[in-house]
Structure formats: C-alpha cells, structure tokens
Design a protein around this motif. Sequence first.
Motif, short mmCIF file in Angstrom:
data_model
loop_
_atom_site.label_atom_id
_atom_site.label_comp_id
_atom_site.label_asym_id
_atom_site.label_seq_id
_atom_site.Cartn_x
_atom_site.Cartn_y
_atom_site.Cartn_z
N LEU A 269 -23.24 48.02 -5.60
CA LEU A 269 -22.58 47.85 -4.29
C LEU A 269 -23.13 48.77 -3.19
CD1 LEU A 269 -18.83 47.20 -5.18
CD2 LEU A 269 -20.80 45.70 -5.42
N GLU B 33 -19.44 48.06 2.74
CA GLU B 33 -18.59 49.22 2.46
C GLU B 33 -19.43 50.49 2.35
OE1 GLU B 33 -14.98 48.86 -0.25
OE2 GLU B 33 -16.32 47.31 -1.02
N ALA C 158 -18.15 43.28 7.11
CA ALA C 158 -18.11 41.92 6.55
C ALA C 158 -19.46 41.20 6.60
CB ALA C 158 -17.04 41.10 7.27
N GLU D 296 -21.21 41.45 1.32
CA GLU D 296 -19.94 41.54 0.60
C GLU D 296 -20.03 40.96 -0.80
OE1 GLU D 296 -17.85 39.24 3.63
OE2 GLU D 296 -16.45 40.91 3.75
N VAL D 297 -19.04 41.30 -1.61
CA VAL D 297 -18.97 40.68 -2.93
C VAL D 297 -18.00 39.51 -2.82
CG1 VAL D 297 -18.50 41.04 -5.38
CG2 VAL D 297 -19.23 42.97 -3.96
N MET D 298 -18.50 38.33 -3.13
CA MET D 298 -17.69 37.14 -2.91
C MET D 298 -17.84 36.14 -4.06
SD MET D 298 -17.85 34.89 0.51
CE MET D 298 -16.81 35.76 1.63
N SER D 299 -16.77 35.43 -4.35
CA SER D 299 -16.84 34.46 -5.46
C SER D 299 -17.62 33.22 -5.02
CB SER D 299 -15.43 34.04 -5.87
OG SER D 299 -14.84 33.31 -4.82
N GLY E 118 -15.86 31.18 -2.46
CA GLY E 118 -15.93 31.80 -1.13
C GLY E 118 -17.28 31.56 -0.49
N MET F 219 -13.26 33.91 -2.33
CA MET F 219 -12.49 35.13 -2.51
C MET F 219 -13.43 36.35 -2.47
SD MET F 219 -10.24 35.98 -5.86
CE MET F 219 -9.89 37.65 -6.30
N LYS F 220 -12.99 37.36 -1.70
CA LYS F 220 -13.80 38.58 -1.59
C LYS F 220 -13.18 39.67 -2.44
CE LYS F 220 -14.94 37.85 3.22
NZ LYS F 220 -14.69 38.28 4.59
N ILE F 221 -14.02 40.56 -2.96
CA ILE F 221 -13.44 41.76 -3.58
C ILE F 221 -14.18 43.00 -3.07
CG2 ILE F 221 -12.50 40.74 -5.70
CD1 ILE F 221 -14.97 41.90 -7.10
N ASN F 222 -13.45 44.08 -3.03
CA ASN F 222 -14.09 45.32 -2.57
C ASN F 222 -14.37 46.25 -3.76
OD1 ASN F 222 -11.64 46.43 -3.22
ND2 ASN F 222 -10.95 46.58 -1.09
N MET G 281 -13.11 46.20 -7.73
CA MET G 281 -14.08 46.03 -8.80
C MET G 281 -13.96 47.17 -9.82
SD MET G 281 -18.19 45.63 -8.75
CE MET G 281 -18.52 44.05 -8.10
#
Lengths: 294, 278
Positions: free
Chosen positions: A259, A264, A271, A274-277, A280, B1-4, B8
């Motif tokens: 990450l 972040e 934004a 990002e980590v997204m499914s 998403g 869906m986002k995750i931070n 995680m």
Amino acid sequence: MAVVNKKLQAKNVRNLRHIIQAAFFVLVAVTVTMEKLGEAGIKIPILPSGSLHAICPFGGVVSFWNLLNLGTLVKKVHESSVVLGVIGLFLAILFGPVICGWICPFGSFQEFIAKIGKKLFGKKYNNFIPKKIDRVLRYLRYLVFAWVSYMTVVSGKLIFEAYDPYFALFKFWTGEVALTGFIALGAVVVLSLFVERPFCKYACPYGAFLGITNLFRVFGIRRNAPTCISCNACNKACLMNIDVASAKVVRDHQCISCLECTSEVACPVPATVEVMSFAGQAKDSYAEKKASGK
Amino acid sequence: MKINAKSMALAIVATFVVGIGVSQIVGYWKMEGSKTPVAIKEGEFAGLPNPADIRGSYTWEDLGKAFKFDPAWAMTAFGVTDPASKLNTLETVYSKTLLPLGTEIGTGSVRYFVSLITGIPLEAEADNIFPITAIPVLREHSKADPALIDALEAKAFRPGQAAAPAAAPAPEAAGSSAPAATPKAEPAPVVAPAPTAPAASAPAAADVAHAPMVGAVTGKTSFKDLKDWGLDEAKIKSATDGKIGKDGDIVKDWASARGLTFSELKTKLQDLLAAAGK
Ligand code: SF4
Ligand code: SF4
C-alpha cells in the motif's frame, strides 16, 4: 495544514505496516529460539515454541500435493504449516500477497537492510538494474518455485532448506544451517544494499506462488486516471518498481500489497490510488466511460 | 467497495487469529509431529512400530515409550544425560568435524540402535555409526548377532582419539551375516538379526560391499534394476499398490515420497524376485 495531515496519515499507515511486520518478526524469532532452548531444557511457559518449518506457510503449500494424493505431509512439515498456507492463500485471493508485504519476516529483514542502502545511494537505490534485464529476472522465482515443488514432491523432503536464506537467518546460531544457506543469506544481504527485496523479486518460491493471485485478487490496487496528476509519486514509492502511474488496476505479479503507492501514503491526490474490489472497479470504469461520453 | 490500510491490517490479523483459533478448536493445529512411529503394515513384524519412522524431534523418553525399552539404554549408548532432549541434538554433539569423513552419528544411528535392540528390521544407512559407548549396551541388551556387534565396534567413534577410518573393513564382518557393519558409501540392506529374522537370510557382507548385487533390493535399486532382474511392470505394480515409477527412479525415494514404507516394499519385491528365480 492539509499537507501536514497528509504526511501524518502516510506516517501512520507506514507505522501500522511496520508494527505488524516487527510483531511477526519477533514472534517468529521467539518461537524458533524457544524451541532450541527447550532442547537444552530451558522452558518459559508463556512464550511460544516450535520449529521454523511448523510456522512456515510455504511448507503447507509444497505439502499440498502429498496431502491430497498420499494423505501425508512432507518430512518436518506439520499441520500448522498447512493451516498457515491456507490462511496465506485466502488472504492473497482477497488482497494479493499481503503475507509478503505485511507478515513475512524475511521481507521485513530485506526492507530493514534497504534503509542502509537508501542512505548510501539515495535516489539511485533500487534503480541499478536495467529495466529490460530486470523484467526477465523477475520470472526466475517461478523456476525456483517449479524446481522446489517438483523436488519436494519427488523426495518427500523439504529440499529448499539447504538453500533457504530465511532458514539461515533465523537458525544461523544452531549449527543446522548448510553452507549454501549461509551463502544465500550473505548474497541477499549484499544485494539488499542495492536493490529493494532482491530475494522476493528474483528467488522466493512462496512469493512466486502468492504473486499469481495478483492476476485475479478480489481487492486490487486501482488508479483513478481522471484525478491522477502524473507526478509519479506512486512509482517512486513502489518497493517492487511497478509502474502504477500508467496502470488502471495493478495486475503485476510482483505486487506485495504494501500500500505504499496509495493515496493514504505516497500519492498526493486523495482517492486516486486505492484498494478496491472488482465490483467497485467495474462500477468505476462504467462511470468514467459515461462521463467521457464513450 | 473500497478498503483502507487500517481495515486491511485488521482483516489480516483477524484472519490469522480466527484461522489458527478454529484449527485449534477442531484439533487440527499441530506444531510437532506425532511421537508414535507408524506401524509396519505387513509381514511378520506387522503392527510393530517402524524404527525407520523415528524422527529427530523425538525425545529419548518418547523413544523408550514408543519401542517399549528403557530409554536409559539409548542415553548411555549415545552419551546423553537429559531424557527430555531431542534426538536431533546428536548431530550437534557429534559434530561432523570430529567424525571420520562420510560418517554420521545422528537420528539415523538411533534408528539403527533401536532396530538392533528390538529386532525389528530396518533399512539402515551405512554411514551411520555408533559412539563406542553404544557397544556394551548392544552386547547386553540387543538381539543382534555378536559378529555384527564386533563389526560395529570396529568402526565405532571413540571420543578423544581418532576414530577408525570409515572405510576400514571390519574383519569379522566378512562372511558373517552383518551387512550393516560393512563399511560402504551407500545404504546397505540391513535386517537387524532377530530370533524371527534368521541372520543367514541376509546377503553376505562381502557381496554387499561390492554392490550392486543382482537381485538384492537396496536403497539404491531403481525400477530399471528390478526390470533387468526379471520383474515385469505388472509384478512390480502388485507390490506397489498398482503404481510404478519411471525406469530411472530409485525405488526407495519413490516409495518415501508416497508415504510407503520401504522396508515393507523391499520385502515384497525381494519375495517376487525370489519367486522369479533371482
Ligand atoms: S516474496 Fe518471499 S521472502 Fe519476500 S516477502 Fe514474500 S514470502 Fe517473504
Ligand atoms: S504496486 Fe503499490 S501495493 Fe503493490 S508493491 Fe507497489 S507500492 Fe506496494
């Protein structure tokens, strides 16, 4: 003010990962040390004790074939390795090789040596190897993975132990490490002064195995092109030299889900990385297309 | 869906805690091997624990319990004082630098010791030797042929003085029923002489020393050797539960990779060879 907040947030996320890495490093070191002390009759009840093989998920991975076909585990591997192997795979299917980025003590060890390399070489650090050669070398670990898996299945023994720098690092004081293990460890230490995570990039069979999940992981690293300002901060931050700045979704087999490239941490625009499914990502690209009128 | 990053991190730690916790609850989580060796499946020793399955992680106490003899015998033999220490510490105690080239005192030596004490047969590795302290124990408690013990004594390791060279032939071994005592660089087929396993049935030491002996299945025998000696695929498969390795595969390695006990497989193959006239 926003800049200060952003820096603080980046520091917090980095610290969070480093704390988890350090915790697992200590846990592994204590477990292995206590096992050896136990052999000498010294036991401290509250501290965990076990062999390095018992807490290595890769033992579970290479034992899988034996387990399915013969119902037995490879010598020195125990059920705990299988459990950890399944946990590692489950996490990798969801988030990619987080075991590498957040847990593996040998990855953390290389990152630690990298701090010295960065001090010595500054911006040149992690950029010594020409891209073309580097690209090809990155597939070496799949050869190692194939060789280790084949030899382990054929011999029923943990064949990699004699060459494993991870084993050498945690057992160097026990007299159990082969000369080849010490050579491998020495090579990794020296290379880590020039290249970030050289063992992970070029030789780790477990990293190779987990790396495949980058092609289909549920939560991926996504770059939002419309907000990207092409500053390349994500590329500079990436330990594995992945070109995040021109990807839409990072599908590189070498990503370790650290990450570091995300909004972040490195990316200055909120934004954007990002980590997204999957869901998403799909929704997002539909919205993008609609906005651009395609 | 986002995750931070925080979610995680939480997911990672939670998966470990839940995964390990559940496996402990269902009794699957084991960080050590079982201290009970697998039982021999067939033949006259069926049901008895197999010395070949003794692991370095066993303690001397585990050993005594598993094979039902006084662990003090083994501890005296190997010069160990702590019954709770593990067998694999022997490799450190008898560091290879002290021993003659190509020899070893470790878990393999313990397996062989147990085989001699109990009379349960074992495919021993010839490079495993004993410390000299093991010899009186073997003379007193083992079921082995005295000639074999003499041969073992000839190449035993004597602390504080140079041990007999690994390749020095033991005079008593020649012509005796003691292939294990025959120094050679590769594994020798060994049947620990037991009342039920007549010593005369083992190949003569002199022959084994100049291996490979036609028709004698050893740790170096390949599937091609078996075929050359007259066993066709169907016959070999009858001994190996219907499976067969490639011609160049060593039967012992092939068997251990499949969890088969080589000593049992060897007996079956040896019987087939005998029936085929080899
Ligand atoms: S690639 Fe291998 S050594 Fe590197 S972090 Fe992953 S498991 Fe550890
Ligand atoms: S792409 Fe991002 S998450 Fe993946 S290794 Fe590089 S910095 Fe880490």
